[in-house]
Design a protein around this motif. Structure first.
Motif, short mmCIF file in Angstrom:
data_model
loop_
_atom_site.label_atom_id
_atom_site.label_comp_id
_atom_site.label_asym_id
_atom_site.label_seq_id
_atom_site.Cartn_x
_atom_site.Cartn_y
_atom_site.Cartn_z
N LEU A 35 2.35 10.84 -42.54
CA LEU A 35 2.24 12.01 -43.41
C LEU A 35 2.11 13.32 -42.63
N LEU A 36 1.64 13.23 -41.39
CA LEU A 36 1.32 14.44 -40.63
C LEU A 36 2.19 14.63 -39.40
N GLN A 37 2.49 13.56 -38.69
CA GLN A 37 3.24 13.67 -37.44
C GLN A 37 4.67 14.12 -37.72
N ASP A 38 5.16 15.07 -36.93
CA ASP A 38 6.54 15.57 -37.05
C ASP A 38 6.83 16.12 -38.45
N ASN A 39 5.82 16.57 -39.15
CA ASN A 39 5.99 16.98 -40.55
C ASN A 39 5.75 18.46 -40.77
N PHE A 40 5.54 19.22 -39.68
CA PHE A 40 5.25 20.65 -39.75
C PHE A 40 6.13 21.38 -38.75
N PRO A 41 6.39 22.65 -38.96
CA PRO A 41 7.06 23.43 -37.92
C PRO A 41 6.19 23.50 -36.66
N PRO A 42 6.79 23.81 -35.51
CA PRO A 42 5.99 23.93 -34.28
C PRO A 42 4.81 24.88 -34.48
N GLY A 43 3.65 24.45 -34.00
CA GLY A 43 2.45 25.25 -34.14
C GLY A 43 1.68 25.01 -35.42
N GLY A 44 2.26 24.23 -36.33
CA GLY A 44 1.57 23.97 -37.59
C GLY A 44 0.56 22.85 -37.50
N MET A 45 0.88 21.79 -36.80
CA MET A 45 0.04 20.59 -36.78
C MET A 45 0.12 19.93 -35.42
N VAL A 46 -1.00 19.46 -34.91
CA VAL A 46 -1.03 18.58 -33.74
C VAL A 46 -1.79 17.33 -34.13
N THR A 47 -1.13 16.18 -34.06
CA THR A 47 -1.79 14.90 -34.28
C THR A 47 -2.19 14.32 -32.93
N LEU A 48 -3.31 13.61 -32.92
CA LEU A 48 -3.82 12.98 -31.71
C LEU A 48 -4.03 11.50 -31.97
N THR A 49 -3.45 10.64 -31.11
CA THR A 49 -3.59 9.19 -31.28
C THR A 49 -4.07 8.56 -29.97
N PRO A 50 -5.32 8.79 -29.59
CA PRO A 50 -5.85 8.22 -28.35
C PRO A 50 -6.05 6.70 -28.49
N TRP A 51 -6.05 6.01 -27.36
CA TRP A 51 -6.40 4.59 -27.37
C TRP A 51 -7.67 4.31 -26.59
N ASP A 52 -7.98 5.16 -25.64
CA ASP A 52 -9.12 4.96 -24.73
C ASP A 52 -10.12 6.08 -25.00
N PRO A 53 -11.41 5.75 -25.16
CA PRO A 53 -12.40 6.81 -25.40
C PRO A 53 -12.37 7.92 -24.36
N GLN A 54 -11.94 7.62 -23.14
CA GLN A 54 -11.89 8.63 -22.09
C GLN A 54 -10.86 9.72 -22.39
N GLU A 55 -9.92 9.45 -23.28
CA GLU A 55 -8.86 10.41 -23.56
C GLU A 55 -9.27 11.51 -24.53
N ILE A 56 -10.36 11.29 -25.26
CA ILE A 56 -10.73 12.21 -26.33
C ILE A 56 -10.93 13.63 -25.82
N TRP A 57 -11.69 13.79 -24.76
CA TRP A 57 -11.96 15.12 -24.23
C TRP A 57 -10.65 15.85 -23.90
N TYR A 58 -9.78 15.16 -23.21
CA TYR A 58 -8.54 15.81 -22.77
C TYR A 58 -7.63 16.15 -23.94
N LEU A 59 -7.55 15.26 -24.92
CA LEU A 59 -6.66 15.51 -26.06
C LEU A 59 -7.18 16.63 -26.96
N VAL A 60 -8.45 16.60 -27.31
CA VAL A 60 -9.00 17.66 -28.16
C VAL A 60 -8.88 19.00 -27.47
N SER A 61 -9.17 19.04 -26.18
CA SER A 61 -9.09 20.30 -25.44
C SER A 61 -7.66 20.80 -25.36
N ALA A 62 -6.71 19.90 -25.09
CA ALA A 62 -5.31 20.31 -25.01
C ALA A 62 -4.84 20.85 -26.36
N ALA A 63 -5.27 20.23 -27.43
CA ALA A 63 -4.89 20.71 -28.77
C ALA A 63 -5.49 22.09 -29.03
N LEU A 64 -6.77 22.27 -28.71
CA LEU A 64 -7.38 23.59 -28.90
C LEU A 64 -6.69 24.65 -28.07
#
Length: 805
Positions: free
Chosen positions: A605-634
């Motif tokens: 419903l969300l991935q690839d469903n908005f123009p660029p800059g509208g939405m960033v979805t995050l699908t981590p698999w390892d808890p260590q990735e959360i910091w990097y993904l949230v920060s990159a999105a921000l």
């Protein structure tokens, strides 16, 4: 100040107590009848003031009729007309403190049209206000015309920016959207979609109250009774009443007409077609002050009601209910005037404008088919010329009333002067979301010590998301506001606000709390309100529920927030103001709750469903990735960020020992988890916590044992990957690997289509529905096995894929 316990007179039609009926329990809100107060206090307006307002409303109603007629037959004239009197009273009657020259002042009161279908009326009022200042007080106008809404801009009503008619281009008219967006000055939100505008407007009010404290700007929300019927509106009313958002005034145009019905609500003893409450009852039920205006066209009652709303001192939000008639004096009333009106230049149209323009010289352009003068409807250029001549006739009517214009210009000046005298300042310890973005931009270089995880330990992705949110909350002095659908602890989002007060926010008794109660299990209102909070510009919000619910139920608010950010940037510049839709308990590992909750479809419903800059979805698999993904999105600053996190604990992988890429690579959006030594065994693409963990800890050892050595990629964010330069994307994930790859995902096949480029690879791709049915209940491990996504099943599928290469 009015702080007494209300006495509810029978005429109000609120619930009455008797031996055999049910009455409301104790309310903090107060009920008053504006007509009754007039008999006590006397009229607030002089006869001259009433006459001037009558003249202005005649001009306004005429302009509404003209806009509908010439654009061609487009817009909603009925509700625009029925609401015009009380909104013009707000703009010119002293109820608001604002500065016409600075539409984006944070310290100013504002009007928010939750009823986006009244856009025709909004544009008409904005243009007339601009005309008043242009004629009598041009120094009040913004120096840059892009921050004005001129009469000339009405040529752009419901027009596409690519329109090429001569006057639209000559006057550089704004393309005015069919429902309001922040591309229009003084509009903060995109509204009009199924009740989103009201909770989003409450978010603006909450943010203003949090930044400015007790003497915060007021948010005046315009809505009709039909707009109160969506479920998210009841959730929003409960939220504001419970939190005591006293800087909100909801102005309800109760005209009883929608698109399909002339009896939306119960009216006395007559049942409603849609609901069995009146607007006054609904607001009063949710602990709002209510001021009832029996005649919503009576200037004295309107002025009295708005005066009473300013006098309440009990901390509760206020609803003013104006009883009106949709399409009043237009010649078409009720539901027939909702989204339709008179035929082009018909007798009905000319009758509607005759009280103002009947004797206009030159005469009003007549565009009837066959007219020798013009052929509107068959020639856009001619129709535009006719429209412009009609607008000039309206302008002339205003110019011909210098006393009216001078008086209303004084009102605009007084509004600005009152605002300046208030000298509002953000409280010294106010939140500062701007502090988050530089930190996020540097996040790839170093992870905060308190967020580092030891390999081999166990934690949940939801816990780590909560801890990352908490870090940013400390950085920004509490700019991250949370809410959940009765799942604060269950989704671990409560960790974000530890140390920022306890319990739920209440404006008077618990203002330090960063934790909102948004009506209970109420993903709809929660998402819209957090979007409004982020829109104000000093905060971000994070709302959490099961991914199965937060993605679909939050989609409308997310889409409107993205539209609003895009529109605001087109007018003002700047950047998006993001908020988070936390898609928690995502995927099959929530199997105990069954297929109703363990939903693989939410990402689609969300991935690839908005123009660029509208939405960033995050699908981590390892808890260590959360910091990097949230920060990159921000750091990217999209309008909406949607992290998908699971419920059960996961082992923190020892990536170095396993020969895996570092967790920081997740910020690329796609990264090569493991590189094949020989490149003979194809490519595997993983997406999602469940399948990636099963692969790393179960499948990979078996593959190594059998000498099977594919390239392995992980998709952690489609949108972060898309933000990379083309050459960098090709370097990370070469097209040759995409052409040969098979996928394994926690989500649907559609989410893998762009990564798996061949029919052969798609035929071998594993996803929750690849066996052709919804999955059953049970432990996450059992449901993964049923889906063929567990380690043993992955191994067999990969071996079969490799054998075909």
């Amino acid at each position: 100040m009015l702080t007494h316990t209300p006495v509810i007179p029978p005429a109000t039609d609120l619930m009455r107590a008797s031996a055999s009926s049910l009455a409301f329990g104790p309310r903090r809100g107060i009920y008053l009848d504006a007509a009754e107060r007039l008999t006590v206090e006397g009229p607030p307006l002089t006869a001259n003031e009433v006459e001037q307002r009558e003249q202005f409303d005649l001009i306004y109603r005429t302009l509404c009729a003209v806009m509908y007629n010439y654009v061609p037959l487009s817009g909603h004239p009925g509700g625009s007309i029925s609401s015009g009197r009380f909104v013009s009273s707000l703009l010119f009657g002293g109820a608001m403190d604002y500065d016409l020259a600075q539409p984006s002042r944070d310290d100013a009161d504002l009007v928010s049209y939750a009823a986006g279908h009244k856009a025709l009326g909004l544009y008409a009022l904005w243009a007339l206000r601009n005309e008043v200042a242009r004629i009598a007080a041009p120094e009040l106008l913004p120096s840059d015309e892009k921050f004005q809404l001129r009469l000339e801009d009405l040529l752009g009503f419901r027009r596409n920016p690519g329109a090429a008619t001569p006057l639209f281009k000559q006057f550089d008219a704004k393309a005015l959207d069919g429902h309001p967006t922040p591309a229009t000055p003084f509009v903060r939100l995109s509204t009009g979609a199924s009740g989103v505008g009201l909770p989003a407007s409450l978010g603006l009010a909450w943010a203003a109250a949090d930044v400015y404290g007790e003497d915060a700007p007021h948010v005046h929300i315009v809505e009709g009774e039909g707009g109160l019927t969506p479920g998210r509106v009841a959730e929003a009313l409960a939220t504001a009443g419970t939190a005591s958002l006293g800087n909100v005034v909801l102005h309800i145009d109760w005209n009883q007409a929608s698109i399909d019905s002339n009896r939306v609500c119960r009216d006395g003893a007559t049942p409603g077609d849609y609901v069995q409450w009146t607007p006054a009852e609904l607001a009063y039920l949710h602990d709002w002050n209510v001021v009832y205006v029996p005649d919503g066209f009576d200037w004295q009652q309107i002025a009295m009601a708005q005066r009473l709303a300013r006098s309440f001192d009990n901390g509760q939000p206020t609803a003013i209910v104006y009883r009106t008639v949709k399409g009043w004096k237009y010649g078409i009333e009720g539901r027939l005037s909702h989204g339709a009106g008179h035929a082009l230049c018909s007798v009905g149209f000319h009758n509607a404008v005759a009280p103002l323009l009947g004797a206009a010289q030159p005469p009003l352009p007549c565009c009837e088919p066959g007219s020798q003068r013009c052929q509107a409807g068959s020639d856009a250029t001619v129709a535009e010329q006719c429209y412009w001549e009609a607008l000039q006739a309206v302008r002339a009517a205003l110019v011909d009333r210098p006393t009216l214009v001078d008086t209303f210009a004084l009102k605009l000046r007084a509004s600005r002067d009152r605002l300046n005298r208030r000298a509002l300042h953000a409280r010294p310890d106010a939140p500062r979301i701007a502090e988050a973005f530089p930190v996020a931009a540097q996040a790839q270089h170093e992870i905060p010590a308190q967020l580092k995880l030891a390999p081999g330990t166990k934690t949940t992705l939801r816990d780590e998301l909560g801890r990352v949110f908490h870090h940013y909350n400390k950085v920004t002095n509490g700019a991250l506001v949370i809410a959940a659908a009765d799942l604060l602890g269950s989704t671990s989002i409560n960790k974000a606000v530890e140390g920022f007060g306890t319990g739920f926010y209440h404006r008077r008794t618990n203002p330090a709390s960063r934790q909102l109660a948004t009506g209970g299990i109420a993903e709809d209102a929660m998402t819209a309100m957090l979007a409004g909070i982020a829109t104000f510009g000093h905060h971000t919000g994070a709302g959490s529920s099961y991914a199965a619910f937060s993605a679909p139920l939050g989609h409308i608010a997310a889409r409107l927030h993205a539209i609003g950010n895009h529109a605001r940037i087109s007018l003002e510049g700047g950047a998006n103001r993001p908020f988070f839709i936390v898609c928690a308990h995502a995927g099959l590992k929530t199997g105990e709750d069954g297929p109703t909750h363990a939903d693989p479809q939410s990402l689609q419903l969300l991935q690839d469903n908005f123009p660029p800059g509208g939405m960033v979805t995050l699908t981590p698999w390892d808890p260590q990735e959360i910091w990097y993904l949230v920060s990159a999105a921000l750091a990217q600053r999209p309008a909406v960020i949607a992290p998908f996190v699971t419920r059960p604990p996961e082992i923190v992988a020892d990536r170095e020992a396993l020969g895996l890429a570092p967790a920081s690579d997740a910020a690329q959006g796609v990264y090569r988890l493991r590189t094949s030594r020989e490149g003979r065994h194809g490519t595997i693409v993983l997406q999602g916590t469940g399948v990636a963990n099963a692969f790393v800890f179960q499948t990979l050892p078996r593959l190594i044992g059998k000498g099977i050595d594919p390239n392995v990629y992980v998709v952690t964010s489609t949108e972060l990957f898309d933000a990379l330069p083309v050459a960098k994307r090709a370097e990370i994930f070469p097209e040759a690997h995409q052409q040969e790859a098979m996928g394994i995902t926690d989500f649907t096949l559609a989410t893998m289509m762009r990564w798996i480029r061949s029919d052969h690879g798609r035929a071998h791709t594993l996803h929750p529905f690849h066996r052709g049915h919804f999955l059953g209940s049970g432990s996450g491990a059992m449901v993964m096995a049923e889906a063929g996504l567990d380690g043993a099943s992955q191994f067999e599928a990969i071996r079969a894929y490799v054998d075909t290469l």
